[in-house]
Design a protein around this motif. Structure first.
Motif, mmCIF file in Angstrom:
data_model
loop_
_atom_site.group_PDB
_atom_site.id
_atom_site.type_symbol
_atom_site.label_atom_id
_atom_site.label_comp_id
_atom_site.label_asym_id
_atom_site.label_seq_id
_atom_site.Cartn_x
_atom_site.Cartn_y
_atom_site.Cartn_z
ATOM 1 N N TRP A 32 6.806 6.124 -2.946
ATOM 2 C CA TRP A 32 5.454 5.815 -2.853
ATOM 3 C C TRP A 32 5.470 4.457 -2.068
ATOM 4 C CZ3 TRP A 32 0.731 7.634 -3.291
ATOM 5 C CH2 TRP A 32 0.639 8.839 -4.009
ATOM 6 N N LEU A 33 6.249 3.336 -2.393
ATOM 7 C CA LEU A 33 6.301 2.326 -1.539
ATOM 8 C C LEU A 33 6.865 2.455 -0.247
ATOM 9 C CD1 LEU A 33 7.707 -0.046 -4.494
ATOM 10 C CD2 LEU A 33 5.585 -0.180 -3.307
ATOM 11 N N ALA A 34 7.656 3.270 0.136
ATOM 12 C CA ALA A 34 8.343 3.778 1.331
ATOM 13 C C ALA A 34 7.193 4.434 2.200
ATOM 14 C CB ALA A 34 9.566 4.606 1.375
ATOM 15 N N GLY A 35 6.496 5.269 1.310
ATOM 16 C CA GLY A 35 5.422 5.918 2.004
ATOM 17 C C GLY A 35 4.207 5.039 2.516
ATOM 18 N N VAL A 36 4.156 4.026 1.655
ATOM 19 C CA VAL A 36 2.974 2.977 2.471
ATOM 20 C C VAL A 36 3.551 2.002 3.265
ATOM 21 C CG1 VAL A 36 1.876 0.670 1.679
ATOM 22 C CG2 VAL A 36 2.244 2.465 -0.135
ATOM 23 N N PHE A 37 5.061 1.932 3.468
ATOM 24 C CA PHE A 37 5.538 1.238 4.814
ATOM 25 C C PHE A 37 5.395 2.246 6.084
ATOM 26 C CE2 PHE A 37 9.538 -0.733 6.636
ATOM 27 C CZ PHE A 37 8.979 -2.030 6.776
ATOM 28 N N LEU A 38 5.681 3.378 5.459
ATOM 29 C CA LEU A 38 5.594 4.480 6.915
ATOM 30 C C LEU A 38 3.946 4.325 7.257
ATOM 31 C CD1 LEU A 38 6.895 6.717 8.581
ATOM 32 C CD2 LEU A 38 6.543 8.264 6.551
ATOM 33 N N LEU A 39 3.194 4.346 6.569
ATOM 34 C CA LEU A 39 1.832 4.507 6.885
ATOM 35 C C LEU A 39 1.641 3.300 7.593
ATOM 36 C CD1 LEU A 39 -0.901 5.873 6.687
ATOM 37 C CD2 LEU A 39 -1.359 4.567 4.412
ATOM 38 N N GLY A 40 2.180 2.156 7.472
ATOM 39 C CA GLY A 40 1.920 1.052 8.279
ATOM 40 C C GLY A 40 2.471 1.187 9.663
ATOM 41 N N GLY A 41 3.516 1.965 9.650
ATOM 42 C CA GLY A 41 4.168 2.287 11.062
ATOM 43 C C GLY A 41 3.288 3.185 11.812
ATOM 44 N N VAL A 42 2.753 4.218 11.108
ATOM 45 C CA VAL A 42 1.709 5.125 11.744
ATOM 46 C C VAL A 42 0.612 4.286 12.516
ATOM 47 C CG1 VAL A 42 0.122 7.115 11.274
ATOM 48 C CG2 VAL A 42 2.821 7.087 10.564
ATOM 49 N N GLU A 88 9.776 0.259 10.742
ATOM 50 C CA GLU A 88 8.662 0.873 9.824
ATOM 51 C C GLU A 88 8.691 2.385 10.086
ATOM 52 O OE1 GLU A 88 5.749 -3.204 10.066
ATOM 53 O OE2 GLU A 88 5.237 -1.208 11.051
ATOM 54 N N LEU A 89 9.136 2.956 11.053
ATOM 55 C CA LEU A 89 9.228 4.417 11.179
ATOM 56 C C LEU A 89 10.506 5.053 10.695
ATOM 57 C CD1 LEU A 89 7.041 5.002 14.425
ATOM 58 C CD2 LEU A 89 6.410 5.504 12.119
ATOM 59 N N ALA A 90 11.574 3.881 10.955
ATOM 60 C CA ALA A 90 12.923 4.563 10.540
ATOM 61 C C ALA A 90 13.345 4.310 9.150
ATOM 62 C CB ALA A 90 13.829 3.876 11.616
ATOM 63 N N LEU A 91 12.971 3.133 8.646
ATOM 64 C CA LEU A 91 13.445 2.808 7.247
ATOM 65 C C LEU A 91 12.816 3.873 6.153
ATOM 66 C CD1 LEU A 91 15.280 0.984 6.121
ATOM 67 C CD2 LEU A 91 13.616 -0.741 5.840
ATOM 68 N N PRO A 92 11.531 4.143 6.160
ATOM 69 C CA PRO A 92 11.069 5.287 4.958
ATOM 70 C C PRO A 92 12.158 6.289 4.868
ATOM 71 C CG PRO A 92 9.368 4.141 6.144
ATOM 72 C CD PRO A 92 10.447 3.758 6.824
ATOM 73 N N PRO A 93 12.635 7.057 6.027
ATOM 74 C CA PRO A 93 13.254 8.169 5.555
ATOM 75 C C PRO A 93 14.486 7.806 5.088
ATOM 76 C CG PRO A 93 12.523 8.429 7.790
ATOM 77 C CD PRO A 93 12.062 6.814 7.189
ATOM 78 N N VAL A 94 15.199 6.716 5.264
ATOM 79 C CA VAL A 94 16.351 6.367 4.655
ATOM 80 C C VAL A 94 15.925 6.095 3.155
ATOM 81 C CG1 VAL A 94 18.064 4.414 4.412
ATOM 82 C CG2 VAL A 94 17.351 5.286 6.582
ATOM 83 N N PHE A 95 14.916 5.466 2.782
ATOM 84 C CA PHE A 95 14.481 5.326 1.240
ATOM 85 C C PHE A 95 14.094 6.916 0.672
ATOM 86 C CE2 PHE A 95 13.407 0.728 2.187
ATOM 87 C CZ PHE A 95 14.080 0.241 1.012
ATOM 88 N N PHE A 96 13.517 7.490 1.442
ATOM 89 C CA PHE A 96 13.167 8.933 0.733
ATOM 90 C C PHE A 96 14.583 9.532 0.508
ATOM 91 C CE2 PHE A 96 9.431 8.873 3.503
ATOM 92 C CZ PHE A 96 8.585 8.400 2.630
#
Length: 139
Positions: A75-85, A108-116
């Motif tokens: 969830w937290l990584a998804g919020v971060f990804l949303l910021g990048g979007v 913000e686009l590259a780091l969330p997939p690592v967390f996922f």
């Protein structure tokens, strides 16, 4: 994987807290190119800085759990990804921002997939360990 997830989650948390406090303290001066944006943008930026501190504290909370909650990290990584979007939308609508903002977009686009990926891997390890402990592996 668990150690990597915990360390990266801690780094994310402390980074967000530091960045948020920086924005609360400096307002427009914390945003490249926004020094003269005025009181409305300054007020909004300081509010968002405080929100980012809270977001960072959520990351720190997750990092302190044993085990790190994979669902919470997602969830937290998804919020971060949303910021990048959101930054990509701004780029499309308003054009290219300051170069520092482009670098942040990449992060913000590259780091969330690592967390996922780390959260999924840790969840699998925990599930396999629990299944092995209960004697259900291979049945």
């Amino acid at each position: 994987m668990g150690k990597a997830l915990r360390v990266l989650t801690l780094l994310m948390g402390w980074s967000c807290v530091a960045i948020g406090l920086f924005h609360v303290a400096l307002g427009n001066a914390a945003i490249p190119g926004a020094e003269s944006a005025g009181a409305t943008v300054d007020s909004w930026g300081r509010l968002m800085g405080a929100s980012f501190v809270g977001y960072g504290l959520a990351w720190l909370w997750a990092a302190r759990q044993r085990p790190v909650p994979a669902q919470g990290v997602r969830w937290l990584a998804g919020v971060f990804l949303l910021g990048g979007v959101g930054r990509l939308i701004s780029l499309a609508v308003h054009g290219e921002p300051h170069g520092f903002q482009i670098a942040l977009t990449v992060i913000e686009l590259a780091l969330p997939p690592v967390f996922f990926w780390l959260a999924d891997a840790e969840e699998r390890v925990l599930r396999d360990t629990a299944a092995g402990a209960s004697g259900t592996v291979g049945r």
